[in-house]
Scaffold this motif. Structure first.
Motif, PDB file in Angstrom:
ATOM      1  N   UNK A   1       0.800  -1.216   0.000  1.00  0.00           N
ATOM      2  CA  UNK A   1       0.000   0.000   0.000  1.00  0.00           C
ATOM      3  C   UNK A   1       0.837   1.273   0.000  1.00  0.00           C
ATOM      4  N   UNK A   2       2.139   1.192   0.273  1.00  0.00           N
ATOM      5  CA  UNK A   2       2.973   2.394   0.199  1.00  0.00           C
ATOM      6  C   UNK A   2       2.988   2.942  -1.228  1.00  0.00           C
ATOM      7  N   UNK A   3       2.672   2.072  -2.195  1.00  0.00           N
ATOM      8  CA  UNK A   3       2.629   2.519  -3.589  1.00  0.00           C
ATOM      9  C   UNK A   3       1.529   3.555  -3.811  1.00  0.00           C
ATOM     10  N   UNK A   4       0.603   3.670  -2.858  1.00  0.00           N
ATOM     11  CA  UNK A   4      -0.454   4.675  -2.977  1.00  0.00           C
ATOM     12  C   UNK A   4       0.086   6.072  -2.697  1.00  0.00           C
ATOM     13  N   UNK A   5       1.383   6.187  -2.447  1.00  0.00           N
ATOM     14  CA  UNK A   5       1.962   7.505  -2.193  1.00  0.00           C
ATOM     15  C   UNK A   5       2.167   8.280  -3.490  1.00  0.00           C
ATOM     16  N   UNK A   6       2.119   7.567  -4.639  1.00  0.00           N
ATOM     17  CA  UNK A   6       2.354   8.280  -5.896  1.00  0.00           C
ATOM     18  C   UNK A   6       1.058   8.407  -6.682  1.00  0.00           C
ATOM     19  N   UNK A   7       1.055   9.309  -7.672  1.00  0.00           N
ATOM     20  CA  UNK A   7      -0.116   9.508  -8.517  1.00  0.00           C
ATOM     21  C   UNK A   7      -0.484   8.179  -9.178  1.00  0.00           C
ATOM     22  N   UNK A   8      -1.761   7.947  -9.434  1.00  0.00           N
ATOM     23  CA  UNK A   8      -2.880   8.857  -9.239  1.00  0.00           C
ATOM     24  C   UNK A   8      -3.521   8.807  -7.853  1.00  0.00           C
ATOM     25  N   UNK A   9      -3.197   7.806  -7.021  1.00  0.00           N
ATOM     26  CA  UNK A   9      -3.874   7.768  -5.719  1.00  0.00           C
ATOM     27  C   UNK A   9      -3.322   8.866  -4.813  1.00  0.00           C
ATOM     28  N   UNK A  10      -2.036   8.972  -4.780  1.00  0.00           N
ATOM     29  CA  UNK A  10      -1.303   9.956  -3.964  1.00  0.00           C
ATOM     30  C   UNK A  10      -2.025  10.356  -2.691  1.00  0.00           C
ATOM     31  N   UNK A  11      -2.178   9.379  -1.818  1.00  0.00           N
ATOM     32  CA  UNK A  11      -2.943   9.656  -0.599  1.00  0.00           C
ATOM     33  C   UNK A  11      -2.174   9.242   0.647  1.00  0.00           C
ATOM     34  N   UNK A  12      -0.854   9.125   0.553  1.00  0.00           N
ATOM     35  CA  UNK A  12      -0.059   8.848   1.750  1.00  0.00           C
ATOM     36  C   UNK A  12       0.903  10.011   1.931  1.00  0.00           C
ATOM     37  N   UNK A  13       0.931  10.582   3.115  1.00  0.00           N
ATOM     38  CA  UNK A  13       1.791  11.734   3.337  1.00  0.00           C
ATOM     39  C   UNK A  13       3.127  11.387   3.970  1.00  0.00           C
ATOM     40  N   UNK A  14       3.166  10.300   4.759  1.00  0.00           N
ATOM     41  CA  UNK A  14       4.428   9.935   5.388  1.00  0.00           C
ATOM     42  C   UNK A  14       4.587   8.409   5.404  1.00  0.00           C
ATOM     43  N   UNK A  15       5.828   7.953   5.429  1.00  0.00           N
ATOM     44  CA  UNK A  15       6.112   6.527   5.603  1.00  0.00           C
ATOM     45  C   UNK A  15       7.495   6.441   6.220  1.00  0.00           C
ATOM     46  N   UNK A  16       7.601   5.922   7.423  1.00  0.00           N
ATOM     47  CA  UNK A  16       8.871   5.948   8.145  1.00  0.00           C
ATOM     48  C   UNK A  16       9.451   4.541   8.246  1.00  0.00           C
ATOM     49  N   UNK A  17       8.926   3.745   9.148  1.00  0.00           N
ATOM     50  CA  UNK A  17       9.402   2.368   9.277  1.00  0.00           C
ATOM     51  C   UNK A  17       8.216   1.525   9.696  1.00  0.00           C
ATOM     52  N   UNK A  18       8.400   0.210   9.729  1.00  0.00           N
ATOM     53  CA  UNK A  18       7.251  -0.650  10.001  1.00  0.00           C
ATOM     54  C   UNK A  18       6.622  -0.328  11.348  1.00  0.00           C
ATOM     55  N   UNK A  19       5.319  -0.086  11.335  1.00  0.00           N
ATOM     56  CA  UNK A  19       4.579   0.176  12.565  1.00  0.00           C
ATOM     57  C   UNK A  19       4.558   1.629  12.987  1.00  0.00           C
ATOM     58  N   UNK A  20       5.198   2.504  12.222  1.00  0.00           N
ATOM     59  CA  UNK A  20       5.274   3.914  12.631  1.00  0.00           C
ATOM     60  C   UNK A  20       3.946   4.649  12.499  1.00  0.00           C
ATOM     61  N   UNK A  21       3.085   4.173  11.582  1.00  0.00           N
ATOM     62  CA  UNK A  21       1.939   4.999  11.183  1.00  0.00           C
ATOM     63  C   UNK A  21       1.058   5.422  12.356  1.00  0.00           C
ATOM     64  N   UNK A  22       0.718   4.470  13.219  1.00  0.00           N
ATOM     65  CA  UNK A  22      -0.292   4.787  14.239  1.00  0.00           C
ATOM     66  C   UNK A  22       0.242   5.823  15.230  1.00  0.00           C
ATOM     67  N   UNK A  23       1.483   5.623  15.680  1.00  0.00           N
ATOM     68  CA  UNK A  23       2.028   6.602  16.629  1.00  0.00           C
ATOM     69  C   UNK A  23       2.332   7.929  15.939  1.00  0.00           C
ATOM     70  N   UNK A  24       2.737   7.888  14.667  1.00  0.00           N
ATOM     71  CA  UNK A  24       2.896   9.140  13.913  1.00  0.00           C
ATOM     72  C   UNK A  24       1.575   9.901  13.917  1.00  0.00           C
TER      73      UNK A  24
END
Ligand SMILES: Cc1ncc(C[n+]2csc(CCOP(=O)(O)OP(=O)(O)O)c2C)c(N)n1
Ligand code: SF4
Ligand code: SF4
Lengths: 615, 295
Positions: free
Chosen positions: A391-414
Motif C-alpha cells: 500500500x505504500x505505492x499509494x503515495x504516488x499519482x494517481x492515488x497519492x494519498x499517503x503523506x508519510x512513511x517511516x518504518x514498520x509500525x510507525x503509522x499509528x504513533x505518527x
C-alpha cells in the motif's frame, strides 16, 4: 532429500534427485547450508531480499528442522535464542532493517553467548531495490561485537554457514552471516553436501552467564573483549581467509560480492579475501599491506574494514575512490580504480542509442483491495500517516494519498503525534483529520503497542487496518492473521475486531474493501468519532495465496466521455483506446489482466463500464 | 545475456532455462535477477553469464552478447547494454502500456511511451530480430508462449543442441503448457531460419503497427481549450455529487456547504459535474462567447 510443502515455489524444477551440483539462488544455498550444518530451529520475519531463505528451509523434512514465521524480527531472534539455550543449533533470518527491530535482544545475547550454535542471516540491500534505506549490517555487527561472515556467491554459502556454526559454538558467540540483494538473488551451481547431525548440548545452568542483571553483565563485558581478540587470531588462519598473491603493484582487501567485481576488473592484482569485516586478522593484513606497493579496500557501503585498518596506522585507499552509497557493479569498481590511477582510463564508450526510457514504476495490481482506502482518503483530504507494504505505492499519482512513511509500525504513533497538534491554537491550527493506514502483517509486527498507546492517551485518530489476509509485499507469506503456519498447518487466526475492542477501541467496523460507498461512509463516521476509530478494510490480496480472476469489465465506448475518472483508480488494466471524445482518449480494459473488482465501474459517471461478455 | 520484460511475462523462467542449458554444456553460470517489484508491474531484468569462470554476476553497459526482450519499451531501456556492433538483439514488438503512460489530461495528449520503431532500431543493429511474438503465439493457441518463441529465435544463434532446448523448456514451463511451448519454440526457430535466408521475411511479419497510430495522431476534434464554470449558488443544495465525481477533484464544498471550484487550474471542462448535478446548478462554458452572453 524430501522436498515438501511450499518450497515448490522456489526450488529449481530442474533439480535432478541425488545430483550433487544444483543451480541454487543465494538464498536457497544459505538455507541448504543451514540444513547441512544441522540446524534444528529456525525463525524469521519476511523481508526482501531475505524471504526465500525460510521458505526454502521449510522444504526440508520436519524431523530435521522446525521452521516458523514470527510476528517480527525480535520475536524471531528470541525464539532462536530459546532454542540455543536448550542446546540445539538455531537460526534467525531477517533483512537489514529487521536487525534494528531485533537489536535490543542482540545486544544482550552478545554478552550471554550461546549454548547451541546461533546464527543470524541478515540480508542487506545496497542500491535500495526494495527497502527504506541501505544501512550496513557490518557496522551494527561490529557495534554489537558479533562476528560477521560474508560469502561472495552462492557456491560459498553452504560452507560459510557450516563455519558460522562452528565459530558460534567454539567462541561462545552469536554469528551474523551477511548477504546482499545481489548475492541472495543470484543463481549459480552449488555442490550439495550431507547434513551433519549435531548432538544437543545440556542446558547450561549458569545464571551468571544467562541472566543479564548489572552484576552479571559487568562480568561478561571483559569476556567479549577477549573474544574479539581470539576471533581476530582465528581468522588469521581460517580457511575462509583467502590470500591470492599475484602482482605487487596493487593489493586489494575485500569481502562478499565485491570480491567478484575486483577479480573481474583488476585480475592481476593480489587479493586478500576476508571471511568478513569483523573481527579482522590484524597480522595477516599487516603482512599483506607490507607485501604490496599500494593497498586498496573495496567494500560496498560503509568503510568498516577501511576504518579499522587505518586505525592501525596502515596507509590504505578506499572510500575516496569507491562510493559509500549505492550498489557496486563492475562499472563502479572499474571507475574507482581508474580514478585511483590503478587502471588506465579507456573512456566510457558513448551510448549507441539515445532513447528516452519509458517510465515504468511499480504500481498496485489490477483489483488490489488497498485501492479503495486511498481513493476515499484522497476524497476526505485527510492527513495520512502511511506504513510499509504494497500500500505504500499509494503515495504516488494517481492515488497519492499517503503523506508519510517511516518504518514498520510507525503509522499509528505518527498519527497520534499529528493529532495531538490539532487544537493547539497557539501554534496555528491544522484541521485536516488524521488517519493512519497500516497493513495486517505490519499491524501484528509492530502496530499493537502504538494502538494501545493511542487509546491510552485518547488520541483523536482513525486507523485503517488494510487486511488483505497475507504479507503481500514480500511475495505472499502467512502470518498470525491468516490462520496458517509456515508449513501450511491450520492455527488460530487473529480476530482484529476483538483485539481492537479488548485494548479499548470503542469504534470498530469491518468493511468490504470492494464497496467504495461503504468505505466512504465508514471513513466519514470514523473521522467524526472523537477518539480512536478503527476501520478494517477486508478483502484478500488478488495475487496471493490464490490468484483471483473474476469477470473482466468492458468499456462501452459509445457512452464513454473520456472524462478519465477511471484513470484515477490507477489500475494497470485500464489504458487509452484508439477512440476519442472531445479531444481526449476514451479508455479500454485489458480482459486478460482485469480481475473484475468493479472499482472502475463504481467511479464511472456515465455507467460505461460494465461486466464483459468476452471471457 | 540480458533478459528483460515486465512483471508476469516470464523473464525469470526464460533465464532459468538459459542458465540450465548453459550449465548442461559444461559452463559455469551465474544468473542474477532483481525481482522485488516484479509482481507490481515494474520492469524485470535478469543477467545470465556463462563461461569457464564467472566472477561478477552482472553485465556492464555495452557488455551483453545477447539482449532478449519480451516487451518493446523494456528492449529500448536496455539496448545500450548490448555489445556495440556485435551483440544479438531479439525483441517482441508488443507494447505493454504502463498506467503512467496515459496520465496526461491535456487534449490531444500522446501516451508517454517510447517512440522508436522496430524498423529504425533494426537498421542500426547487425544481428537484430524483432517479431510480434505475442500475436504469433496467440495464433498458435496461447500468447503466454511468446517467451519460448523468442527462445526459439535465440536457439539458432547459440550452438546448443535443439533437443536440449526442448528438454529444458519442458522442465520449466507449467506441465499443462509443454506442448504449446514446444510448438512456439519450434515456430521461433523456423521463423529465424527464414529470416536468415531472406531478411525481408522479418519485415513482412512485423504485423503489429509500429506504434498504435491513434495514440500519436491529432485525431481529437474538440471545442478548444477555453473552460469556465458557472455555479449557481442558489440552486446548489450541498449534495456533494459533483465534488465526489469530478475526475480532477477540483471542486469542494465551502464553509456555506456550497460547491466551489477551488482548483480552477485542474479543471479540464469535461462537463461531468454539469451532467450529474441533479439541480442543474453547474454550467461548463467551453466558448468564451457564451460566457459573455450569460454574464
Ligand atoms: C523491519 C522490517 N521488516 C521487514 C520489512 C519488509 N517488509 C516490507 S513491507 C512488509 C510486509 C507488509 O505486509 P502488510 O502490512 O500485510 O502489507 P501488504 O504488503 O500485504 O499490503 C515487509 C515484511 C521492512 N521493511 N522492515
Ligand atoms: S500483491 Fe496484493 S496487496 Fe500487493 S498490490 Fe497486488 S493485489 Fe495489492
Ligand atoms: S474492474 Fe476495473 S479497476 Fe478492477 S481490475 Fe478490472 S479494470 Fe481494473
Amino acid at each position: 532429500m524430501a522436498q515438501t510443502g511450499r518450497v515448490a515455489k522456489t526450488a529449481a524444477p530442474s533439480a535432478r534427485p541425488n545430483a550433487d551440483v544444483r543451480p541454487l539462488m543465494g538464498n536457497e544455498a544459505l538455507a541448504r547450508g543451514a540444513w547441512e550444518a544441522g540446524v534444528r530451529v529456525a525463525a524469521a520475519y519476511p523481508g526482501t531480499p531475505s524471504t526465500e531463505i525460510l521458505e526454502a528451509l521449510s522444504g526440508y523434512p520436519e524431523e530435521d528442522v522446525y521452521a516458523q514465521w514470527s510476528t517480527n524480527e525480535k520475536v524471531s531472534l528470541d525464539v532462536a535464542m530459546g532454542a540455543s539455550f536448550e542446546g540445539v543449533r538455531a537460526l534467525s533470518v531477517m533483512k537489514h532493517v529487521g536487525l534494528n527491530v531485533a537489536a535490543d535482544a542482540l545486544m544482550s545475547m552478545t554478552y550471554i553467548g550461546v549454548n547451541g550454535g546461533l546464527v543470524i542471516i541478515v540480508c542487506d540491500d545496497p542500491g535500495i531495490h526494495s527497502s527504506q534505506n541501505e544501512q550496513d549490517t557490518r557496522a551494527l555487527a561490529r557495534f554489537a561485537m558479533v562476528p560477521v561472515l560474508e560469502p561472495s556467491d552462492a557456491q560459498e554459502a553452504p560452507a560459510f554457514m557450516r563455519h558460522a556454526y562452528e565459530i558460534s559454538e567454539t567462541f561462545d558467540t552469536p554469528v551474523i552471516v551477511r548477504s546482499t540483494t545481489r548475492l541472495s538473488h543470484t543463481r549459480s551451481p552449488v555442490v550439495l553436501g550431507e547434513r551433519i547431525e549435531v548432538a544437543r548440548r545440556e542446558f547450561d545452568d549458569n545464571p551468571v552467564k544467562n541472566v543479564m542483571i548489572p552484576s552479571h553483565a559487568r562480568l561478561r563485558h571483559p569476556v567479549l573483549l577477549e573474544r574479539e581478540a581470539k576471533l581476530g587470531k582465528y581468522f588469521e588462519t581460517s580457511a575462509l581467509t583467502e590470500l591470492e598473491m599475484l602482482g605487487r603493484a596493487a593489493g586489494v582487501i575485500t569481502t562478499s560480492i565485491s570480491h567478484g567485481y575486483v577479480k573481474e576488473v583488476l585480475g592481476d592484482a593480489s587479493v586478500l579475501k576476508l571471511a568478513g569485516s569483523y573481527p579482522l586478522p590484524e597480522r595477516k593484513i599487516r603482512d599483506f599491506a607490507a607485501s604490496v606497493e599500494r593497498l586498496f579496500v573495496v567494500e560496498e557501503l560503509e568503510p568498516v574494514i577501511e576504518d579499522q585498518i587505518r586505525a592501525w596506522g596502515i596507509k590504505v585507499d578506499g572510500k575516496e575512490f569507491f562510493p559509500r552509497d549505492g550498489e557496486f557493479s563492475p562499472e563502479v569498481v572499474r571507475a574507482g580504480f581508474v580514478k585511483a590511477g590503478a587502471l588506465p582510463d579507456m573512456g566510457i564508450g558513448d551510448d549507441v542509442f539515445h532513447i528516452e526510457p519509458t517510465p515504468r514504476p511499480p504500481v498496485l495490481c489490477p483489483g488490489c483491495p488497498h485501492t479503495s482506502a486511498y481513493m476515499v482518503l484522497r476524497q476526505a483530504e485527510a492527513r495520512v500517516a502511511g506504513d510499509i507494504g504494497c500500500y505504500t505505492l499509494a503515495a504516488i499519482e494517481p492515488l497519492r494519498a499517503i503523506d508519510t512513511c517511516v518504518s514498520m509500525g510507525s503509522s499509528i504513533a505518527n498519527a497520534t503525534g499529528m493529532a495531538k497538534t490539532r487544537g493547539m491554537t497557539k501554534t496555528g491550527v491544522e484541521q485536516r483529520p488524521v488517519v493512519a493506514t497500516i497493513g495486517d502483517s505490519t499491524f501484528l509486527h509492530s502496530g499493537l503497542p502504538p494502538l494501545i498507546d493511542a487509546v491510552y492517551n485518547n488520541a483523536d485518530i482513525t486507523v485503517m487496518l488494510l487486511d488483505n489476509h497475507i504479507v503481500a509485499m514480500t511475495g505472499g507469506q502467512d502470518h498470525p492473521g491468516t490462520g496458517k503456519t509456515l508449513r501450511g498447518e491450520q492455527t488460530h487466526r487473529v480476530d482484529y475486531e476483538s483485539v481492537c475492542r479488548s485494548v479499548g477501541v470503542k469504534w470498530v467496523r469491518t468493511v468490504d474493501s470492494y464497496d467504495l460507498a461503504a468505505m466512504h461512509k465508514a471513513l466519514r463516521e470514523a473521522i467524526d468519532f472523537k477518539g480512536v476509530a478503527v476501520i478494517i478494510s477486508d478483502r484478500e490480496c488478488v495475487i496471493d495465496p490464490v490468484k483471483v480472476k473474476g469477470i473482466a469489465m468492458e468499456v462501452r465506448a459509445e457512452s464513454c466521455t473520456a472524462c478519465q475518472s477511471c484513470m484515477n483508480v490507477g489500475c494497470p488494466s485500464i489504458s487509452w483506446s484508439d477512440e476519442w471524445f472531445d479531444g481526449r482518449h476514451k479508455v479500454k480494459i485489458d480482459p486478460n489482466t482485469c480481475i473484475g473488482c468493479t472499482f472502475c465501474a463504481q467511479v464511472c459517471p456515465s455507467d460505461s463500464i460494465q461486466p464483459g461478455t468476452g471471457l | 545475456m540480458i533478459i528483460v520484460g515486465v512483471g508476469g511475462q516470464g523473464v525469470i523462467m526464460v533465464s532459468k532455462v538459459l542458465a540450465t542449458i548453459c550449465q548442461m554444456q559444461g559452463h559455469q553460470v551465474k544468473q542474477s535477477e532483481v525481482h522485488g517489484m516484479a509482481k507490481r508491474g515494474g520492469g524485470v531484468f535478469s543477467h545470465v553469464r556463462f563461461g569457464e569462470k564467472v566472477w561478477s554476476p552482472t553485465i556492464p553497459k555495452g557488455g551483453a552478447d545477447v539482449l532478449l526482450a519480451l516487451e518493446w519499451a523494456e528492449a529500448m531501456r536496455w539496448i545500450n547494454h548490448l555489445r556495440p556492433g556485435k551483440g544479438i538483439f531479439i525483441s517482441d514488438t508488443q507494447h505493454i502500456m504502463p498506467p503512467f503512460a496515459c496520465r496526461s489530461r491535456q487534449r490531444n495528449a500522446d501516451a508517454a511511451y517510447t517512440r522508436e520503431t522496430p524498423h529504425e532500431i533494426l537498421e542500426q543493429i547487425q544481428d537484430g530480430y524483432a517479431m510480434d511474438a505475442t500475436t504469433m503465439a496467440r495464433d498458435l493457441g496461447n500468447e503466454r508462449a511468446a517467451n519460448t518463441m523468442l527462445l526459439g529465435v535465440l536457439s539458432t544463434a547459440l550452438d546448443f543442441p535443439a533437443e536440449d532446448w526442448r528438454d529444458v523448456i519442458s522442465r520449466f514451463v507449467p506441465p499443462k503448457t509443454v506442448d504449446i511451448n514446444i510448438k512456439a519454440f519450434d515456430h521461433g526457430r523456423e521463423w529465424a531460419e527464414l529470416v536468415h535466408e531472406n531478411p525481408d521475411h522479418a519485415a513482412e511479419q512485423l504485423r503489429r503497427p509500429e506504434i498504435a497510430p491513434a495514440l500519436l495522431s491529432e485525431a481529437g476534434e474538440h471545442d478548444g481549450d477555453f473552460v469556465q464554470l458557472d455555479i449557481n449558488v442558489d440552486w446548489c443544495k450541498s449534495c456533494d455529487i459533483c465534488v465526489k465525481m469530478c475526475p480532477e477533484r477540483c471542486l469542494k464544498l465551502d464553509d456555506q456547504l456550497k460547491a466551489v471550484l477551488h482548483k480552477p487550474e485542474l479543471c479540464t471542462g469535461c462537463r461531468i459535474c454539469e451532467w450529474l448535478c441533479p439541480d442543474l446548478a453547474i454550467t461548463v462554458h467551453r466558448d468564451p462567447a457564451n460566457v459573455k452572453a450569460s454574464a
